[in-house]
Design a protein around this motif. Structure first.
Motif, PDB file in Angstrom:
ATOM      1  N   THR A   2      20.274-126.275  45.917  1.00  0.00           N
ATOM      2  CA  THR A   2      21.577-126.912  46.102  1.00  0.00           C
ATOM      3  C   THR A   2      22.676-125.881  45.931  1.00  0.00           C
ATOM      4  O   THR A   2      22.519-124.884  45.227  1.00  0.00           O
ATOM      5  N   GLY A   3      23.769-126.128  46.602  1.00  0.00           N
ATOM      6  CA  GLY A   3      24.921-125.237  46.517  1.00  0.00           C
ATOM      7  C   GLY A   3      26.046-125.780  47.370  1.00  0.00           C
ATOM      8  O   GLY A   3      26.041-126.952  47.756  1.00  0.00           O
ATOM      9  N   ARG A   4      26.979-124.926  47.661  1.00  0.00           N
ATOM     10  CA  ARG A   4      28.134-125.329  48.463  1.00  0.00           C
ATOM     11  C   ARG A   4      28.314-124.372  49.627  1.00  0.00           C
ATOM     12  O   ARG A   4      28.110-123.175  49.486  1.00  0.00           O
ATOM     13  N   THR A   5      28.687-124.932  50.742  1.00  0.00           N
ATOM     14  CA  THR A   5      29.121-124.138  51.885  1.00  0.00           C
ATOM     15  C   THR A   5      30.631-124.331  51.981  1.00  0.00           C
ATOM     16  O   THR A   5      31.213-125.106  51.221  1.00  0.00           O
ATOM     17  N   ALA A   6      31.247-123.660  52.921  1.00  0.00           N
ATOM     18  CA  ALA A   6      32.693-123.820  53.114  1.00  0.00           C
ATOM     19  C   ALA A   6      33.038-125.265  53.482  1.00  0.00           C
ATOM     20  O   ALA A   6      34.156-125.714  53.264  1.00  0.00           O
ATOM     21  N   LEU A  59      19.263-119.413  39.330  1.00  0.00           N
ATOM     22  CA  LEU A  59      20.567-119.266  39.977  1.00  0.00           C
ATOM     23  C   LEU A  59      20.470-118.037  40.859  1.00  0.00           C
ATOM     24  O   LEU A  59      20.113-116.955  40.379  1.00  0.00           O
ATOM     25  N   CYS A  60      20.780-118.207  42.150  1.00  0.00           N
ATOM     26  CA  CYS A  60      20.650-117.118  43.117  1.00  0.00           C
ATOM     27  C   CYS A  60      22.018-116.818  43.733  1.00  0.00           C
ATOM     28  O   CYS A  60      22.622-117.713  44.336  1.00  0.00           O
ATOM     29  N   PRO A  61      22.491-115.578  43.582  1.00  0.00           N
ATOM     30  CA  PRO A  61      23.820-115.243  44.105  1.00  0.00           C
ATOM     31  C   PRO A  61      23.857-115.302  45.632  1.00  0.00           C
ATOM     32  O   PRO A  61      22.850-115.101  46.300  1.00  0.00           O
ATOM     33  N   GLN A  62      25.042-115.611  46.144  1.00  0.00           N
ATOM     34  CA  GLN A  62      25.282-115.633  47.583  1.00  0.00           C
ATOM     35  C   GLN A  62      26.337-114.581  47.904  1.00  0.00           C
ATOM     36  O   GLN A  62      27.103-114.172  47.042  1.00  0.00           O
ATOM     37  N   LYS A  63      26.388-114.149  49.145  1.00  0.00           N
ATOM     38  CA  LYS A  63      27.396-113.158  49.536  1.00  0.00           C
ATOM     39  C   LYS A  63      28.801-113.698  49.329  1.00  0.00           C
ATOM     40  O   LYS A  63      29.704-112.966  48.952  1.00  0.00           O
ATOM     41  N   LYS A  64      28.976-114.989  49.596  1.00  0.00           N
ATOM     42  CA  LYS A  64      30.278-115.631  49.417  1.00  0.00           C
ATOM     43  C   LYS A  64      30.083-116.898  48.602  1.00  0.00           C
ATOM     44  O   LYS A  64      29.138-117.642  48.818  1.00  0.00           O
ATOM     45  N   GLY A  65      30.982-117.149  47.677  1.00  0.00           N
ATOM     46  CA  GLY A  65      30.957-118.412  46.948  1.00  0.00           C
ATOM     47  C   GLY A  65      30.058-118.435  45.735  1.00  0.00           C
ATOM     48  O   GLY A  65      29.548-117.410  45.280  1.00  0.00           O
ATOM     49  N   GLU A  66      29.880-119.641  45.240  1.00  0.00           N
ATOM     50  CA  GLU A  66      29.091-119.879  44.039  1.00  0.00           C
ATOM     51  C   GLU A  66      27.614-119.617  44.287  1.00  0.00           C
ATOM     52  O   GLU A  66      27.133-119.731  45.406  1.00  0.00           O
ATOM     53  N   PRO A 111      11.060-114.557  40.366  1.00  0.00           N
ATOM     54  CA  PRO A 111      11.704-114.535  41.683  1.00  0.00           C
ATOM     55  C   PRO A 111      11.586-113.174  42.351  1.00  0.00           C
ATOM     56  O   PRO A 111      11.443-112.151  41.679  1.00  0.00           O
ATOM     57  N   ASP A 112      11.626-113.194  43.662  1.00  0.00           N
ATOM     58  CA  ASP A 112      11.613-111.958  44.444  1.00  0.00           C
ATOM     59  C   ASP A 112      12.825-111.126  44.028  1.00  0.00           C
ATOM     60  O   ASP A 112      13.954-111.614  44.066  1.00  0.00           O
ATOM     61  N   PRO A 113      12.631-109.870  43.610  1.00  0.00           N
ATOM     62  CA  PRO A 113      13.770-109.045  43.185  1.00  0.00           C
ATOM     63  C   PRO A 113      14.862-108.918  44.250  1.00  0.00           C
ATOM     64  O   PRO A 113      16.041-108.786  43.911  1.00  0.00           O
ATOM     65  N   LYS A 114      14.500-108.980  45.520  1.00  0.00           N
ATOM     66  CA  LYS A 114      15.505-108.875  46.592  1.00  0.00           C
ATOM     67  C   LYS A 114      16.500-110.024  46.550  1.00  0.00           C
ATOM     68  O   LYS A 114      17.647-109.877  46.947  1.00  0.00           O
ATOM     69  N   ALA A 115      16.078-111.185  46.065  1.00  0.00           N
ATOM     70  CA  ALA A 115      16.965-112.352  46.009  1.00  0.00           C
ATOM     71  C   ALA A 115      17.952-112.266  44.850  1.00  0.00           C
ATOM     72  O   ALA A 115      18.952-112.976  44.836  1.00  0.00           O
ATOM     73  N   GLN A 116      17.687-111.409  43.874  1.00  0.00           N
ATOM     74  CA  GLN A 116      18.544-111.198  42.709  1.00  0.00           C
ATOM     75  C   GLN A 116      18.816-112.496  41.940  1.00  0.00           C
ATOM     76  O   GLN A 116      19.893-112.697  41.391  1.00  0.00           O
ATOM     77  N   CYS A 117      17.838-113.380  41.900  1.00  0.00           N
ATOM     78  CA  CYS A 117      17.985-114.644  41.179  1.00  0.00           C
ATOM     79  C   CYS A 117      17.814-114.411  39.677  1.00  0.00           C
ATOM     80  O   CYS A 117      17.085-113.524  39.258  1.00  0.00           O
ATOM     81  N   ARG A 118      18.464-115.263  38.920  1.00  0.00           N
ATOM     82  CA  ARG A 118      18.363-115.224  37.461  1.00  0.00           C
ATOM     83  C   ARG A 118      17.645-116.493  37.015  1.00  0.00           C
ATOM     84  O   ARG A 118      17.994-117.600  37.418  1.00  0.00           O
TER      85      ARG A 118
END
Length: 151
Positions: free
Chosen positions: A124-128, A95-102, A72-79
């Protein structure tokens, strides 16, 4: 609503390009939105995003293989949770971190050979406002010429 940054993040994820060793040449990677569900997003934005493509170029150093392309692109900080490359097929879960949430989950799979690859990525993920899903077709091909590789 963060539809555009989400698409940029997805499209920027590198994907499979070739077999075990790749000559130092440029590759064009194209990601095209097939389908998306983003609760709370205006319908016209979702319709506009369908069918849109983003192209990036990637350069591989001598001796680098599919594992380097899948990184993965290091900027995305995905694992990387899982990655398999066998007999012309690849699959990967990130798994790619988001600024807010899971974190967002990215699952990719497809086929590759020495000329390029074709596959699909699902994020896939969740929004508010609920569960979201983005489906991309991804293709790559070697493009003419060599490229400089830092080393």
């Amino acid at each position: 609503m963060r539809l555009v940054p989400l698409f940029v993040c997805l499209a920027a994820l590198p994907v499979a390009a070739s077999a075990q060793s790749v000559p130092p040449v440029r590759w064009a990677v194209t990601s095209t939105v097939v389908d998306l569900t983003v609760p709370g997003a205006p319908g016209f934005l979702l319709k506009m995003a369908k069918g849109k493509s983003r192209k990036e170029h990637k350069c591989l150093a001598p001796g680098q293989g599919i594992a380097a392309v899948l990184a993965p692109d290091p900027k995305a900080q995905c694992r990387i949770e899982r990655q398999e490359t066998t007999d012309g097929r690849y699959s990967q879960a990130l798994l790619c971190p988001q600024k807010k949430g899971e974190p967002m989950r990215v699952v990719r799979s497809g086929t590759y050979d020495d000329r390029g690859f074709a596959g699909r990525a699902e994020m896939t993920g969740r929004t508010a406002k609920g569960a979201m899903r983005v489906l991309l077709d991804q293709r790559a091909a070697r493009v003419g010429g060599t490229c400089r590789v830092a080393g």
